[in-house]
Design a protein around this motif. Structure first.
Motif, PDB file in Angstrom:
ATOM      1  N   TYR A   1       0.853  -1.178   0.000  1.00 38.30           N
ATOM      2  CA  TYR A   1       0.000   0.000   0.000  1.00 38.30           C
ATOM      3  C   TYR A   1       0.896   1.238   0.000  1.00 38.30           C
ATOM      4  CZ  TYR A   1      -3.681  -3.253   1.479  1.00 38.30           C
ATOM      5  OH  TYR A   1      -4.555  -4.300   1.559  1.00 38.30           O
ATOM      6  N   CYS A   2       0.646   2.146  -0.933  1.00 39.53           N
ATOM      7  CA  CYS A   2       1.455   3.361  -1.050  1.00 39.53           C
ATOM      8  C   CYS A   2       0.620   4.579  -0.677  1.00 39.53           C
ATOM      9  CB  CYS A   2       1.978   3.520  -2.476  1.00 39.53           C
ATOM     10  SG  CYS A   2       2.981   2.143  -3.062  1.00 39.53           S
ATOM     11  N   LEU A   3       1.085   5.343   0.282  1.00 36.81           N
ATOM     12  CA  LEU A   3       0.376   6.553   0.686  1.00 36.81           C
ATOM     13  C   LEU A   3       0.619   7.680  -0.322  1.00 36.81           C
ATOM     14  CD1 LEU A   3       1.030   6.495   4.524  1.00 36.81           C
ATOM     15  CD2 LEU A   3      -1.222   6.544   3.431  1.00 36.81           C
ATOM     16  N   ASP A   4      -0.479   8.217  -0.863  1.00 37.86           N
ATOM     17  CA  ASP A   4      -0.379   9.281  -1.860  1.00 37.86           C
ATOM     18  C   ASP A   4      -1.680  10.084  -1.831  1.00 37.86           C
ATOM     19  OD1 ASP A   4       1.264  10.142  -4.460  1.00 37.86           O
ATOM     20  OD2 ASP A   4      -0.872  10.139  -4.980  1.00 37.86           O
ATOM     21  N   MET A   5      -1.591  11.359  -2.133  1.00 39.52           N
ATOM     22  CA  MET A   5      -2.775  12.218  -2.078  1.00 39.52           C
ATOM     23  C   MET A   5      -3.853  11.793  -3.068  1.00 39.52           C
ATOM     24  SD  MET A   5      -1.319  16.086  -1.598  1.00 39.52           S
ATOM     25  CE  MET A   5      -0.367  16.017  -3.122  1.00 39.52           C
ATOM     26  N   ASN A   6      -3.450  11.102  -4.145  1.00 38.82           N
ATOM     27  CA  ASN A   6      -4.388  10.774  -5.211  1.00 38.82           C
ATOM     28  C   ASN A   6      -4.848   9.317  -5.189  1.00 38.82           C
ATOM     29  OD1 ASN A   6      -4.203  13.434  -6.405  1.00 38.82           O
ATOM     30  ND2 ASN A   6      -2.162  12.847  -7.116  1.00 38.82           N
ATOM     31  N   GLY A   7      -4.733   8.671  -4.046  1.00 36.02           N
ATOM     32  CA  GLY A   7      -5.139   7.275  -3.959  1.00 36.02           C
ATOM     33  C   GLY A   7      -6.577   7.103  -3.508  1.00 36.02           C
ATOM     34  N   GLU A   8      -6.999   5.846  -3.372  1.00 38.40           N
ATOM     35  CA  GLU A   8      -8.343   5.554  -2.883  1.00 38.40           C
ATOM     36  C   GLU A   8      -8.412   5.797  -1.374  1.00 38.40           C
ATOM     37  OE1 GLU A   8      -9.372   1.240  -2.578  1.00 38.40           O
ATOM     38  OE2 GLU A   8      -7.452   0.958  -3.627  1.00 38.40           O
ATOM     39  N   ASN A   9      -9.563   6.152  -0.916  1.00 39.70           N
ATOM     40  CA  ASN A   9      -9.777   6.475   0.495  1.00 39.70           C
ATOM     41  C   ASN A   9      -9.514   5.249   1.368  1.00 39.70           C
ATOM     42  OD1 ASN A   9     -10.833   7.110   3.043  1.00 39.70           O
ATOM     43  ND2 ASN A   9     -12.396   8.450   2.168  1.00 39.70           N
ATOM     44  N   LEU A  10      -8.553   5.362   2.263  1.00 41.80           N
ATOM     45  CA  LEU A  10      -8.199   4.255   3.148  1.00 41.80           C
ATOM     46  C   LEU A  10      -9.398   3.766   3.954  1.00 41.80           C
ATOM     47  CD1 LEU A  10      -6.194   2.441   4.741  1.00 41.80           C
ATOM     48  CD2 LEU A  10      -5.615   4.434   6.115  1.00 41.80           C
ATOM     49  N   TYR A  11     -10.270   4.678   4.340  1.00 42.96           N
ATOM     50  CA  TYR A  11     -11.385   4.323   5.214  1.00 42.96           C
ATOM     51  C   TYR A  11     -12.523   3.595   4.481  1.00 42.96           C
ATOM     52  CZ  TYR A  11      -9.028   7.025   8.761  1.00 42.96           C
ATOM     53  OH  TYR A  11      -8.088   7.477   9.651  1.00 42.96           O
ATOM     54  N   LYS A  12     -12.439   3.553   3.149  1.00 41.05           N
ATOM     55  CA  LYS A  12     -13.448   2.839   2.373  1.00 41.05           C
ATOM     56  C   LYS A  12     -12.948   1.476   1.894  1.00 41.05           C
ATOM     57  CE  LYS A  12     -15.813   7.016   0.822  1.00 41.05           C
ATOM     58  NZ  LYS A  12     -16.258   7.832  -0.338  1.00 41.05           N
ATOM     59  N   MET A  13     -11.723   1.141   2.280  1.00 42.36           N
ATOM     60  CA  MET A  13     -11.164  -0.154   1.894  1.00 42.36           C
ATOM     61  C   MET A  13     -11.802  -1.279   2.705  1.00 42.36           C
ATOM     62  SD  MET A  13      -7.106   0.722   1.583  1.00 42.36           S
ATOM     63  CE  MET A  13      -6.741  -0.945   2.127  1.00 42.36           C
ATOM     64  N   THR A  14     -11.756  -2.475   2.149  1.00 47.29           N
ATOM     65  CA  THR A  14     -12.231  -3.650   2.873  1.00 47.29           C
ATOM     66  C   THR A  14     -11.137  -4.167   3.793  1.00 47.29           C
ATOM     67  OG1 THR A  14     -11.527  -5.035   1.027  1.00 47.29           O
ATOM     68  CG2 THR A  14     -13.821  -4.299   1.039  1.00 47.29           C
ATOM     69  N   LYS A  15     -11.408  -5.270   4.470  1.00 44.39           N
ATOM     70  CA  LYS A  15     -10.454  -5.832   5.418  1.00 44.39           C
ATOM     71  C   LYS A  15      -9.160  -6.282   4.734  1.00 44.39           C
ATOM     72  CE  LYS A  15     -13.267  -5.645   9.005  1.00 44.39           C
ATOM     73  NZ  LYS A  15     -12.993  -4.790  10.181  1.00 44.39           N
ATOM     74  N   VAL A  16      -8.074  -6.224   5.482  1.00 41.11           N
ATOM     75  CA  VAL A  16      -6.768  -6.690   5.006  1.00 41.11           C
ATOM     76  C   VAL A  16      -6.628  -8.158   5.398  1.00 41.11           C
ATOM     77  CG1 VAL A  16      -4.280  -6.422   5.225  1.00 41.11           C
ATOM     78  CG2 VAL A  16      -5.754  -4.402   5.217  1.00 41.11           C
ATOM     79  N   ASP A  17      -6.387  -9.023   4.414  1.00 42.77           N
ATOM     80  CA  ASP A  17      -6.356 -10.457   4.710  1.00 42.77           C
ATOM     81  C   ASP A  17      -5.007 -11.119   4.417  1.00 42.77           C
ATOM     82  OD1 ASP A  17      -6.372 -10.360   1.992  1.00 42.77           O
ATOM     83  OD2 ASP A  17      -8.255 -11.447   1.714  1.00 42.77           O
ATOM     84  N   SER A  18      -3.961 -10.312   4.285  1.00 39.49           N
ATOM     85  CA  SER A  18      -2.624 -10.871   4.046  1.00 39.49           C
ATOM     86  C   SER A  18      -1.582  -9.942   4.638  1.00 39.49           C
ATOM     87  CB  SER A  18      -2.374 -11.043   2.542  1.00 39.49           C
ATOM     88  OG  SER A  18      -2.413  -9.779   1.893  1.00 39.49           O
ATOM     89  N   HIS A  19      -0.341 -10.412   4.696  1.00 40.99           N
ATOM     90  CA  HIS A  19       0.733  -9.531   5.164  1.00 40.99           C
ATOM     91  C   HIS A  19       0.816  -8.310   4.260  1.00 40.99           C
ATOM     92  CE1 HIS A  19       2.063 -12.067   8.305  1.00 40.99           C
ATOM     93  NE2 HIS A  19       2.668 -12.977   7.558  1.00 40.99           N
ATOM     94  N   PHE A  20       1.014  -7.164   4.867  1.00 44.10           N
ATOM     95  CA  PHE A  20       1.077  -5.944   4.063  1.00 44.10           C
ATOM     96  C   PHE A  20       2.368  -5.180   4.318  1.00 44.10           C
ATOM     97  CE2 PHE A  20      -1.047  -4.530   8.004  1.00 44.10           C
ATOM     98  CZ  PHE A  20      -0.272  -3.433   8.346  1.00 44.10           C
ATOM     99  N   ALA A  21       2.687  -4.328   3.354  1.00 46.69           N
ATOM    100  CA  ALA A  21       3.783  -3.363   3.486  1.00 46.69           C
ATOM    101  C   ALA A  21       3.193  -2.006   3.149  1.00 46.69           C
ATOM    102  CB  ALA A  21       4.927  -3.701   2.544  1.00 46.69           C
ATOM    103  N   ILE A  22       3.294  -1.062   4.067  1.00 45.98           N
ATOM    104  CA  ILE A  22       2.751   0.268   3.810  1.00 45.98           C
ATOM    105  C   ILE A  22       3.903   1.235   3.618  1.00 45.98           C
ATOM    106  CG2 ILE A  22       2.450   0.690   6.300  1.00 45.98           C
ATOM    107  CD1 ILE A  22       0.018   2.467   5.434  1.00 45.98           C
ATOM    108  N   VAL A  23       3.837   2.006   2.536  1.00 45.24           N
ATOM    109  CA  VAL A  23       4.953   2.835   2.096  1.00 45.24           C
ATOM    110  C   VAL A  23       4.607   4.310   2.245  1.00 45.24           C
ATOM    111  CG1 VAL A  23       6.612   3.237   0.238  1.00 45.24           C
ATOM    112  CG2 VAL A  23       5.373   1.053   0.344  1.00 45.24           C
ATOM    113  N   VAL A  24       5.508   5.062   2.855  1.00 50.97           N
ATOM    114  CA  VAL A  24       5.384   6.517   2.898  1.00 50.97           C
ATOM    115  C   VAL A  24       6.637   7.111   2.272  1.00 50.97           C
ATOM    116  CG1 VAL A  24       6.425   6.793   5.207  1.00 50.97           C
ATOM    117  CG2 VAL A  24       4.816   8.510   4.354  1.00 50.97           C
TER     118      VAL A  24
END
Length: 255
Positions: free
Chosen positions: A184-207
């Motif tokens: 998951y990449c944090l960017d001003m032009n991405g999809e709204n984080l709060y409207k995403m569904t549940k996370v069901d796997s290991h994730f990497a979040i990038v800033v």
């Protein structure tokens, strides 16, 4: 006070020069040591951290004797206030400082990951490390970022530096390490984080950095997400953005 402690009263002492030079990244990495300072850091230091040398201001020995007793197997130096000011990285030294070994970097990542893609501000990195610990994130990938073992990062992490596995890689190698992670990449032009569904796997979040944002290599490999804004401001500080996103992914979107 024990007789076998070495007393140092000169800032020209070789050991004092060594500690002062650890403020430089290239010297720090060459020696494999970094400096930690402050009572809270020293008293809560994990048992597996290798303390090379401990420096205690002589007139504060009784106050910090319990710390000395914790690290009695390390080389211990008693210094006067002039010497402590010389080796301290703070305006008002507390009188307790140590040099410790830089942890050996692991080869594999297990679990969720925070990725710092070009973070240059020490305060931001330290804050992100601290938040990672609070959220149970044990792995941090630092790419073209400030040195995690610089004094300002260590201080801002509030001891978190000892509770995460830090990997310093280039972007190509980092992406290989994350081939089994949802990125998951944090960017001003991405999809709204709060409207995403549940996370069901290991994730990497990038800033990314304040000026450049997340690199194209990660954007191509990941899912771009953003934090909703009121419209009165365009973006948040990198550490604030990462902290908000980590809490949402770790505590609100668990599958």
């Amino acid at each position: 006070m024990r007789d076998n402690f070495e007393v140092i009263t000169s800032i020209g002492n070789a050991k004092i020069k060594h500690v002062k030079k650890l403020a430089d990244k290239s010297y720090r990495r060459g020696q494999g040591e970094f400096v930690i300072e402050g009572e809270n850091l020293l008293k809560d230091l994990p048992s597996d951290v290798w303390v090379v040398s401990l420096f205690i201001q002589k007139d504060k020995f009784e106050e910090y004797e319990y710390i000395v007793n914790r690290h009695i197997s390390s080389k211990i130096y008693l210094v006067d206030d002039k010497v402590m000011r010389a080796i301290s990285n703070t305006v008002t030294p507390c009188g307790a400082l140590a040099t410790v070994k830089i942890p050996q970097q692991k080869s594999l990542i297990d679990g969720n990951v925070a990725v710092l893609d070009g973070i240059s501000d020490p305060g931001n990195m330290g804050t992100i490390i601290r938040t990672c610990v609070a959220c149970g994130i044990e792995n941090l990938l630092a790419l073209s970022s400030v040195d995690p073992y610089s004094p300002k990062v260590v201080r801002a992490s509030m001891g978190g530096i000892f509770k995460v596995n830090i990997f310093e890689k280039n972007r190509e190698d980092a992406l290989k390490m994350l081939k089994n992670h949802q990125i998951y990449c944090l960017d001003m032009n991405g999809e709204n984080l709060y409207k995403m569904t549940k996370v069901d796997s290991h994730f990497a979040i990038v800033v990314g950095s304040e000026s450049q944002g997340v690199s194209d290599a990660f954007k191509r490999a990941g899912r771009i997400i953003s934090l909703p804004m009121s419209g009165k401001i365009e973006s948040l500080n990198a550490a604030v953005s990462m902290s908000v996103a980590l809490y949402e992914l770790c505590f609100c979107k668990k599958s």
